[in-house]
Design an enzyme around this catalytic site. Structure first.
Site, short mmCIF file in Angstrom:
data_model
loop_
_atom_site.label_atom_id
_atom_site.label_comp_id
_atom_site.label_asym_id
_atom_site.label_seq_id
_atom_site.Cartn_x
_atom_site.Cartn_y
_atom_site.Cartn_z
N SER A 141 -3.23 4.51 7.73
CA SER A 141 -2.28 3.85 6.83
C SER A 141 -2.69 3.93 5.38
O SER A 141 -3.25 2.97 4.82
CB SER A 141 -2.10 2.38 7.25
N ALA A 172 -7.84 -1.79 4.28
CA ALA A 172 -8.71 -2.01 5.44
C ALA A 172 -8.62 -0.83 6.41
O ALA A 172 -9.63 -0.38 6.96
CB ALA A 172 -8.32 -3.30 6.15
N GLU A 201 10.36 -2.23 7.29
CA GLU A 201 9.12 -2.67 7.95
C GLU A 201 9.27 -4.06 8.55
O GLU A 201 8.30 -4.78 8.75
CB GLU A 201 7.96 -2.61 6.95
N HIS A 243 2.59 -4.66 2.27
CA HIS A 243 3.75 -5.45 2.72
C HIS A 243 3.78 -6.74 1.90
O HIS A 243 2.72 -7.24 1.50
CB HIS A 243 3.63 -5.86 4.20
N CYS A 294 0.59 -11.02 10.33
CA CYS A 294 1.03 -9.69 10.81
C CYS A 294 1.21 -9.69 12.30
O CYS A 294 2.02 -8.95 12.84
CB CYS A 294 -0.03 -8.62 10.51
#
Ligand code: SUG
Length: 446
Positions: A21, A26, A173, A249, A369
């Site tokens: 990603s 992270a 998303e 996000h 999340c």
């Protein structure tokens, strides 16, 4: 009575660190670390059980069947399943990693959900997210829709929409860029859609370094599909500068619950006017509390590292609000000091609880999340597949299921091992019985 039910993603047996990603700090920094799927799934189950024990309604969202062989076969890897894996490992290991990703665990990205009180036909609306920004996530929507239909099957109460067209113009998303502000979960609310860029309008300037995953057009399409009144939907642009600092996000920089919006002071473009628009659009009668965290207290870097804003903000049965935060927040001095200050300040958030979700956090997935929020009234809650609801028994069954099927170590090399595929499919086959999901997985195409 209306409940906010959180449906947490059960971490799948192939959870691994693949660095897939770009824009998610992270994920990139833990690429090729060794993962522990068993620990990851148990950490997630602990959080679900804790929410259930607090007295909240808690649901379970099943993982997807991985590895997904269909994309590998589609691009020319052929033969038996084992041969497909072996060839992909040799010739396109990044694609193989993508097809193994357990990323469906982050169910905040599974779909956008609108409660029946807001939709003109009086139904709860679900639109699966197309997740078209990252290949490993773009293979999720069909199974997500199958799962949502198996969980919320009753057409009298629930309306399901196909994911938006896969074109980049409609990058979507899910609920990670959507929050609802209302006097209570049961009252009509204002749905706040936060987009990173526009698919069609080049005057809207997005980030320059990292991708904006949510487009304005996708958010507008969802508001239409969900039959929201114009007064009940507001579209605000995320600050492109924070996307470029790893806020991929909006739920990495802001979270809402009932009449509280908890956000960083750099969350939105032209923050002052964005917040004024939100205040003006709020349709509740209670005051809207905007708890805005100043940069001098918590920098964007600290927010991204600690995932402070990826906490869940929940209303306890007592009516007080609790921040369900990752343990990383307690370990970051600036963030811990801010939380302490906030709990004593004048706002509805009065409690905090920290959770160890390190396995998920290392891939950029915090408490918020991992959950999809669905506000349901009594009749709607009764119509949910009861087997996907958390209970004492379900917790015991699922923990035993994880301990039976999951490995405690997955390395990059393990992805070439066909027995990981067999173990993973066998586990999910058994899970469909445990959660009464029917035939949501097509293992041939998986
Ligand atoms: O899409 N990470 C996920 C994290 C999603 C977090 N969700 C919310 N903020 N709601 C993502 O970037 C990493 C997979 C890997 O690199 O192995 C990943 O997909």
């Amino acid at each position: 009575m209306t409940y906010e039910v959180n449906f947490d993603g059960l971490v799948g047996p192939t959870h691994n660190y693949a660095g897939l990603s770009y824009g998610n700090v992270a994920s990139l920094s833990n690429a090729t670390s060794v993962s522990n799927p068993k620990e990851a799934a148990l950490q997630g189950l602990e959080k679900m059980k804790a929410m259930h024990d607090i007295g909240l309604k808690q649901g379970i969202f099943a993982p997807h069947a991985r590895p997904s062989l269909a994309p590998l076969r589609r691009v020319g890897f052929s033969g038996t399943d084992a041969q497909v894996l072996e060839k992909a490992y040799k010739h396109d290991p990044i694609l193989l990693r993508a097809c193994y990703s357990a990323s469906a665990m982050w169910t905040a990205n599974a779909a956008t959900v609108s409660p029946s009180i807001d939709s003109s036909d009086g139904k709860v609306h679900f639109t699966s997210a197309n997740l078209n920004c990252k290949f490993h996530r773009s293979i999720e929507p069909e199974t997500t829709t199958n799962l949502l239909r198996a969980m919320f099957a009753n057409a009298q109460y629930f309306a399901h929409h196909q994911h938006l067209p896969e074109q980049p113009f409609f990058g979507d998303e899910g609920a990670a860029n959507h929050t609802r502000l209302a006097d209570s979960h049961g009252s009509k609310g204002l749905q706040l859609f936060v987009y990173g860029s526009s698919g069609f309008n080049s005057d809207i300037k997005g980030p320059t370094k990292y991708p904006a995953r949510q487009t304005l057009e996708a958010s507008q399409a969802i508001a239409r599909l969900h039959q929201l009144d114009d007064k009940q939907a507001i579209f605000i642009q995320q600050n492109p500068n924070v996307i470029d600092q790893g806020v991929f996000h909006n739920d990495v920089i802001a979270v809402g619950n009932e009449n509280v919006l908890f956000c960083h002071d750099q969350a939105f473009i032209d923050q002052t006017s964005s917040l004024t628009k939100i205040r003006q659009a709020y349709i509740g009668e209670k005051p809207l509390h905007i708890v805005e965290v100043p940069t001098h207290a918590v920098s964007v870097e600290d927010a991204v590292k600690s995932y402070l804003f990826n906490s869940q903000l929940i209303t306890l049965p007592s009516g007080e609000m609790m921040l369900v935060a990752p343990e990383e927040c307690a370990k970051n001095d600036n963030v811990a000091a801010y939380i302490e200050y906030m709990l004593g300040a004048k706002n509805p958030i009065s409690q905090v609880r920290f959770f160890d979700l390190r396995q998920s956090m290392q891939n950029g997935g915090g408490p918020a999340c991992l959950r999809l929020r669905v506000a349901l009234n009594e009749a709607e809650l009764k119509a949910v597949n009861p087997e996907v609801m958390m209970s004492e028994d379900k917790f015991i069954q699922l923990s035993a299921w994880v301990n039976k099927h999951y490995r405690d170590k997955v390395t990059e090399q393990d992805l070439a091992d066909p027995s990981l595929l067999q173990e993973s499919y066998a586990a999910l086959d058994e899970l469909t019985q445990l959660l009464n999901l029917g035939s949501v997985y097509d293992f041939q195409r998986a």
